[in-house]
Every structure is written in C-alpha cells, then in structure tokens.
Motif scaffolding. Structure first.
Motif, mmCIF file in Angstrom:
data_model
loop_
_atom_site.group_PDB
_atom_site.id
_atom_site.type_symbol
_atom_site.label_atom_id
_atom_site.label_comp_id
_atom_site.label_asym_id
_atom_site.label_seq_id
_atom_site.Cartn_x
_atom_site.Cartn_y
_atom_site.Cartn_z
ATOM 1 N N PHE A 38 0.853 -1.261 -0.073
ATOM 2 C CA PHE A 38 -0.005 -0.036 0.083
ATOM 3 C C PHE A 38 0.722 1.187 -0.113
ATOM 4 O O PHE A 38 1.696 1.573 0.847
ATOM 5 C CB PHE A 38 -1.066 0.162 1.206
ATOM 6 N N ASP A 39 0.785 2.156 -1.102
ATOM 7 C CA ASP A 39 1.441 3.374 -0.847
ATOM 8 C C ASP A 39 1.174 4.221 0.299
ATOM 9 O O ASP A 39 0.212 4.020 0.802
ATOM 10 C CB ASP A 39 0.936 4.262 -2.210
ATOM 11 N N VAL A 40 2.169 4.938 0.594
ATOM 12 C CA VAL A 40 2.249 5.602 2.012
ATOM 13 C C VAL A 40 2.036 7.034 1.752
ATOM 14 O O VAL A 40 2.678 7.792 0.886
ATOM 15 C CB VAL A 40 3.418 5.414 2.838
ATOM 16 N N TRP A 41 0.809 7.591 2.114
ATOM 17 C CA TRP A 41 0.361 8.777 1.891
ATOM 18 C C TRP A 41 0.107 9.816 3.228
ATOM 19 O O TRP A 41 -0.036 9.009 4.389
ATOM 20 C CB TRP A 41 -1.040 9.032 1.293
ATOM 21 N N VAL A 42 0.462 10.981 3.332
ATOM 22 C CA VAL A 42 0.426 11.719 4.664
ATOM 23 C C VAL A 42 -0.417 13.111 4.324
ATOM 24 O O VAL A 42 -0.394 13.894 3.094
ATOM 25 C CB VAL A 42 1.957 12.209 5.052
ATOM 26 N N ILE A 43 -1.246 13.238 5.356
ATOM 27 C CA ILE A 43 -2.125 14.675 5.205
ATOM 28 C C ILE A 43 -1.255 15.783 5.917
ATOM 29 O O ILE A 43 -0.323 15.708 6.555
ATOM 30 C CB ILE A 43 -3.229 14.226 6.294
ATOM 31 N N ASP A 44 -1.685 17.035 5.517
ATOM 32 C CA ASP A 44 -0.942 18.269 5.643
ATOM 33 C C ASP A 44 -2.024 19.148 6.177
ATOM 34 O O ASP A 44 -2.896 19.463 5.490
ATOM 35 C CB ASP A 44 -0.273 19.012 4.459
ATOM 36 N N HIS A 45 -1.892 19.558 7.524
ATOM 37 C CA HIS A 45 -2.559 20.461 7.991
ATOM 38 C C HIS A 45 -1.643 21.413 8.993
ATOM 39 O O HIS A 45 -1.069 20.702 9.871
ATOM 40 C CB HIS A 45 -3.878 20.116 8.786
ATOM 41 N N LEU A 46 -1.258 22.392 8.605
ATOM 42 C CA LEU A 46 -0.307 23.279 9.651
ATOM 43 C C LEU A 46 -0.753 23.451 10.936
ATOM 44 O O LEU A 46 -0.252 23.410 11.921
ATOM 45 C CB LEU A 46 0.096 24.509 9.069
ATOM 46 N N LEU A 47 -2.178 23.742 11.000
ATOM 47 C CA LEU A 47 -2.863 23.994 12.384
ATOM 48 C C LEU A 47 -3.824 23.134 12.521
ATOM 49 O O LEU A 47 -4.323 22.315 11.635
ATOM 50 C CB LEU A 47 -3.234 25.541 12.463
ATOM 51 N N SER A 48 -4.522 23.024 13.738
ATOM 52 C CA SER A 48 -5.814 22.402 13.685
ATOM 53 C C SER A 48 -6.905 23.162 13.072
ATOM 54 O O SER A 48 -6.765 24.224 12.758
ATOM 55 C CB SER A 48 -6.089 22.321 15.162
ATOM 56 N N LEU A 70 11.718 3.549 6.362
ATOM 57 C CA LEU A 70 11.131 2.417 7.031
ATOM 58 C C LEU A 70 10.557 1.527 5.756
ATOM 59 O O LEU A 70 10.106 0.329 6.212
ATOM 60 C CB LEU A 70 9.833 2.642 7.742
ATOM 61 N N THR A 71 10.581 1.803 4.535
ATOM 62 C CA THR A 71 9.994 1.181 3.288
ATOM 63 C C THR A 71 10.951 0.860 2.314
ATOM 64 O O THR A 71 11.987 1.490 2.379
ATOM 65 C CB THR A 71 8.945 2.086 2.491
ATOM 66 N N ALA A 72 10.771 0.007 1.248
ATOM 67 C CA ALA A 72 11.756 -0.408 0.329
ATOM 68 C C ALA A 72 11.110 -0.327 -1.213
ATOM 69 O O ALA A 72 11.655 -0.053 -2.139
ATOM 70 C CB ALA A 72 12.066 -1.805 0.586
ATOM 71 N N ARG A 73 9.661 -0.626 -1.235
ATOM 72 C CA ARG A 73 8.979 -0.550 -2.585
ATOM 73 C C ARG A 73 7.940 0.301 -2.598
ATOM 74 O O ARG A 73 7.475 0.527 -4.042
ATOM 75 C CB ARG A 73 8.546 -2.063 -2.606
ATOM 76 N N VAL A 74 7.081 0.633 -1.948
ATOM 77 C CA VAL A 74 5.953 1.433 -2.118
ATOM 78 C C VAL A 74 6.240 3.006 -2.290
ATOM 79 O O VAL A 74 7.232 3.280 -1.974
ATOM 80 C CB VAL A 74 4.915 1.341 -0.862
ATOM 81 N N ARG A 75 5.196 3.518 -2.762
ATOM 82 C CA ARG A 75 5.388 5.007 -3.263
ATOM 83 C C ARG A 75 5.054 5.834 -1.957
ATOM 84 O O ARG A 75 4.457 5.336 -0.973
ATOM 85 C CB ARG A 75 4.579 5.332 -4.505
#
Length: 329
Positions: A38-48, A70-75
C-alpha cells in the motif's frame, strides 16, 4: 470486483500529549503498508482546523522522510500538501531530497488548502490560493527538471536557481479538489471549480476529496471528463483517485460497526459536525457496506483509492488488506 490500486493515509495525527508509543504505532503502520504494497500518503494541516477536524497532523514531508527509511518498495505521497503555504524553491529542495533518499518513489499530491487561519499564519490570504497554487506548480516543474532556472510571477520570483540533486524524472502529480460540504466561514462550495479541473487535466491525475457526498464525487468525475474532452484530450488519460477516512470492524452487524466507529471518528473529526454528517462523507459501516460503497465508485471509474484509518492502531492496515485489498485485487 474490479482491480483497484491502494494507498493509506498513515495516522500522523498530532494527538495532544502523544508520546513514544504513538511513534511506534505509526512506524508499525508504515511497515505494514510496505509489506502489503500500500502506498504511503500523509495529510498536511499546519494548524488544527476546527471547521472540519478535531486534530492537527504531524509535518508531512518530515513524515515521508521517516517513511522512506522504513520502506523499500511502496510509493510515498503528500495527500495533499497545501501549496500556497510553501515557497517553491524550498519545497523543490525538499521534494528533490525525498526523491533521492527514496529512490524516486515520491508522488506530489497537491491542493490549494482551505483553512483561512493557516493562510493568515503564513503571510497570505485564502483568496489568493488559486493563483499561488498555479505559480508553485509552474515553478516546481522548472526547478525539478532544469538547472539555472528563473521565474517571475505575481507572488513568487527567483533568478538563476539550481536544485541539486534533481530527480531523474518529474514526480507524478495528483491534483486534489472537488465538491465539499461547506463549514461555517468556509470558502469552498459544493461544486468543483474550473481552475481545479484545469489543473487535473494538465497533471492527468485527480484525487477527489472525502468532505462531500459520494454522489458529488461521481458528479465531479463526469464534469472533469467532459472538461478534458472540451480541451481536446482523451478522458481515459486522466486517472480518477479518491481519498477517504475509514474505521474497520470485523462484524456484519451494522449497529455494532457504526458504534465501534463513533469514538475514533469523533476524536479525529471533532464534535462540530453531527455523526450522521460524518457517515454521509466517510467510510463507516460493516465490511460489506464499505466494499459496496467502494464498488460504487469503481463502477464510476475509480482507479486509485487512499484510505485513512481514524485510529493509529496498525491492525487497521491488516483489516484493509484482509477485506478491501482482497476484494479489489
């Protein structure tokens, strides 16, 4: 069921008083994503962002650097980064570094942002977000592909800048946006704006948002396809992606599944929206109901799905693999 490519919004929630155990759970989640593909995605919010969420998130580019180790193959992808809050030269260096340390596995999920408090805190205005977004995208495409580049825009300008090391190829760009159920004081509307469709057509990848009704997501996709046709392009060259929050429970009892999701969803989303509102936007229900809702989007053309557990329990990744990945493999 039709094949679907999957990514996961890793649970980088900035919980108050979060400690070392939280970091370990995030690390275990990342490792499980790599194990399952499973590709690793991250959310962006500077503030609450109390207009929509009950929590903020850890800084996304730092978290992707952590995930790269920590990963080797996923995007690895920003899902999505608010471009108007970043200077394009600094962001280009960060992206180039992520591409380098990950072996070119980075994807840029990009959006305009929407929380006026974040714009004010970073020295701009929410009313400027569209043009700023376009300028940052234009500048990034120059900085990440060429040496000694210059750019002059209304908001950003630089002269004779070279970013090293540049990636071997421009990272894949996903443009986020679409109809949204507006919160009080919100600048977004329950429609997809033409500038968003223009960016999608240019990038070739759309990531539809979760903060609207499912029927709106499908309606937006039809509008994007028609817009691409009017530009003289083949709509099949554009990828339909969708991101959504989820909580999975191994039960066929709808009431039990909904009640199990209530606390983690309320913690992540806050209490300013009713739980019925959350159920309308997000993936809440039994495994069968969740798969049926995803299948409905696949039938409309969905090709890529990003799921965001609303708890940092790594077991959620196992359940996504067991039930959703297996159903749409």
């Amino acid at each position: 069921m039709a094949k679907l490519n999957l990514g996961v919004w890793i649970p980088t929630y900035a919980w108050p008083q979060a400690g070392g155990d939280n970091v370990l759970r995030i690390a275990n989640t990342i490792r499980k994503c790599d194990e399952y593909g499973f590709d690793v995605w991250v959310i962006d919010h500077l503030l609450s962002a109390p207009g929509l969420y009950g929590v903020s998130w850890l800084e996304p580019l730092n978290m992707l650097a952590y995930a790269a180790a920590l990963t080797a193959r996923v995007r690895l992808a920003t899902g999505v980064i608010a471009l108007p809050m970043r200077h394009p030269v600094v962001l280009a260096k960060e992206i180039a570094t992520l591409c380098h340390i990950s072996g070119g596995r980075f994807m840029l999920g990009a959006g305009t942002g929407w929380d006026s408090a974040e714009f004010k805190a970073t020295g701009s205005r929410v009313e400027e977000r569209g043009r700023r977004t376009d300028e940052v995208l234009e500048a990034l495409c120059l900085l990440l592909t060429k040496a000694n580049v210059s750019y002059t825009g209304r908001y950003y300008s630089f002269d004779d800048v070279t970013i090293d090391p540049r990636p071997a190829a421009m990272p894949r760009i996903w443009i986020a946006g679409g109809s949204k159920i507006a919160a009080p004081g919100d600048h977004d509307l329950p429609i997809i704006a033409r500038p968003v469709m223009d960016r999608v057509a240019k990038a070739g990848n759309w990531l539809s948002r979760a903060a609207g009704k499912q029927e709106w997501v499908k309606r937006d996709w039809l509008q994007i396809q028609e817009h691409v046709r009017k530009l003289g392009r083949d709509p099949s060259t554009v990828t339909f992606g969708h991101c959504n929050f989820i909580h999975m429970t191994e039960t066929d009892d709808e009431q039990r599944a909904v009640e199990a999701a209530r606390e983690p969803f309320t913690r992540a989303m806050g209490t300013h929206r009713s739980f019925d509102h959350l159920r309308e936007c997000y993936l809440i229900g039994t495994v069968g109901q969740l798969c049926a809702r995803i299948e409905d989007l696949v039938g409309a053309g969905l090709q890529y799905l990003v799921l965001g557990p609303v708890t940092d329990d790594p077991e959620q990744i196992d359940l996504i693999a067991k039930y959703i990945a297996a159903a749409f493999a």
